[in-house]
Motif scaffolding. Structure first.
Motif, PDB file in Angstrom:
ATOM      1  N   UNK A 270      17.812 -24.050   0.398  1.00  0.00           N
ATOM      2  CA  UNK A 270      17.604 -25.030  -0.683  1.00  0.00           C
ATOM      3  C   UNK A 270      18.868 -25.224  -1.511  1.00  0.00           C
ATOM      4  N   UNK A 271      19.596 -24.140  -1.799  1.00  0.00           N
ATOM      5  CA  UNK A 271      20.781 -24.249  -2.658  1.00  0.00           C
ATOM      6  C   UNK A 271      21.883 -25.086  -2.015  1.00  0.00           C
ATOM      7  N   UNK A 272      21.879 -25.192  -0.680  1.00  0.00           N
ATOM      8  CA  UNK A 272      22.927 -25.963   0.003  1.00  0.00           C
ATOM      9  C   UNK A 272      22.863 -27.443  -0.393  1.00  0.00           C
ATOM     10  N   UNK A 273      21.667 -27.976  -0.539  1.00  0.00           N
ATOM     11  CA  UNK A 273      21.513 -29.375  -0.946  1.00  0.00           C
ATOM     12  C   UNK A 273      22.115 -29.597  -2.327  1.00  0.00           C
ATOM     13  N   UNK A 274      21.912 -28.633  -3.223  1.00  0.00           N
ATOM     14  CA  UNK A 274      22.301 -28.813  -4.627  1.00  0.00           C
ATOM     15  C   UNK A 274      23.621 -28.130  -4.985  1.00  0.00           C
ATOM     16  N   UNK A 275      24.297 -27.591  -3.982  1.00  0.00           N
ATOM     17  CA  UNK A 275      25.639 -27.009  -4.172  1.00  0.00           C
ATOM     18  C   UNK A 275      25.654 -25.909  -5.237  1.00  0.00           C
ATOM     19  N   UNK A 276      24.624 -25.085  -5.217  1.00  0.00           N
ATOM     20  CA  UNK A 276      24.578 -23.925  -6.119  1.00  0.00           C
ATOM     21  C   UNK A 276      25.301 -22.773  -5.429  1.00  0.00           C
ATOM     22  N   UNK A 277      26.292 -22.170  -6.077  1.00  0.00           N
ATOM     23  CA  UNK A 277      27.149 -21.185  -5.405  1.00  0.00           C
ATOM     24  C   UNK A 277      26.471 -19.832  -5.203  1.00  0.00           C
ATOM     25  N   UNK A 278      26.939 -19.107  -4.193  1.00  0.00           N
ATOM     26  CA  UNK A 278      26.453 -17.756  -3.932  1.00  0.00           C
ATOM     27  C   UNK A 278      27.069 -16.733  -4.892  1.00  0.00           C
TER      28      UNK A 278
END
Length: 311
Positions: free
Chosen positions: A105-113
């Motif tokens: 899910x975070x890949x769509x919204x570019x939330x960093x690891x």
């Protein structure tokens, strides 16, 4: 219910990322303190514990929640938000510090690891509110399931059923699940109803997407947009085993939707019926849901989360 609180409630799934959440919690806790977050926290102890914790936090007036875990933890937090009656779902604001297997899910919204970068996004307070899917298995006592990323039935449901024991190898678990599932999967008879149209026949899988990535980075829907008020439906029809193997790379790079056996449509709602006794597995956000005829509808702008400011 208490008045709305400025406190944050942090939910940690200690098993996420093969135990990474528990291992890194002291560092994350220290960073939250450094950034002057006023917070309470709890570790989950069973699969849907996040849902219960969300209900309890909201009853206490807490409307800011931080998820420390993967797609499954976020899925259960979402279901807690969507099944409470004290606030509008969009009034509950979620920050994500991602530690999981697929982290799709975070890949769509570019939330960093990176922990500190993710915390900085939450602190900056920029909110986005995306659409949510609602999945109901018909003639079942099971409650509705809400999803923020992608639901599917058929081959991808079988893959999810194989992944669980192997999450310790990360996103490779999905590739393993795909290869193992090739040996036991059979195309199924389905009838898909959407936009006053019915599509029937032998089917490999039916995917209902809101966001772009699933299964450890696969791109299985054509033009998903979590803000457009529409579900993005892909119907992959009657693939043979050799065709699945031949198209493995296309599952990951998004070009599978160009295959002549793949139908892609946008819709507000969709029904799926199975014309056979043994209905295939249904998954939502990488979590097994069950089996049976189903109906999926869209709830617009239902889930609020902290994200990067626009460029």
């Amino acid at each position: 219910m208490d008045a709305e609180s400025n406190t944050w409630f942090v939910i940690i799934n200690p098993t996420s990322g093969n135990g990474s959440s528990k291992k890194h919690w002291p560092k994350i806790k220290s960073l939250l303190e450094t950034h002057l977050f006023d917070f309470e926290f709890a570790f989950t102890t069973h699969s849907k514990h996040s849902t219960t914790l969300v209900h309890q936090a909201i009853k206490n007036g807490i409307t800011n929640i931080i998820c420390i875990g993967g797609d499954g933890t976020l899925h259960n937090i979402l279901n807690g938000i969507m099944t409470q009656n004290d606030f509008l779902s969009s009034e509950i604001k979620v920050g994500i510090i991602p530690i999981g297997t697929g982290n799709d899910w975070i890949k769509t919204h570019h939330i960093p690891l990176d922990f500190e970068a993710a915390i900085q996004i939450i602190k900056n307070g920029v909110l986005a509110t995306q659409d949510i899917g609602k999945l109901v298995i018909k003639n079942s006592s099971k409650p509705a399931v809400f999803f923020n990323n992608l639901a599917g039935v058929g081959f991808d449901g079988l893959v999810v059923s194989k992944v669980g024991k192997h999450k310790h190898i990360g996103a490779l678990a999905y590739l393993y699940g795909t290869l193992v599932s090739l040996f036991s999967f059979r195309n199924f008879d389905s009838k898909v109803g959407l936009n006053s149209e019915v599509i029937s026949g032998k089917t490999l899988m039916i995917l209902i997407g809101i966001c772009k990535y699933s299964g450890g980075g696969m791109q299985l829907t054509d033009k998903p947009d979590p803000f457009d008020g529409l579900l993005d439906v892909t119907i992959a029809q009657d693939f043979r085993k050799f065709e699945i193997i031949k198209n493995l790379v296309k599952l990951f790079n998004g070009t599978i939707t160009e295959n002549k056996k793949v139908v892609s449509l946008k819709t507000k709602s969709v029904t799926v019926q199975f014309n056979q006794e043994n209905a295939p597995y249904i998954q939502a956000d990488g979590e097994l849901i069950g089996t049976g005829n189903m109906e999926v509808s869209l709830i617009e702008k239902a889930f609020s989360f902290y994200t990067k400011p626009p460029n």
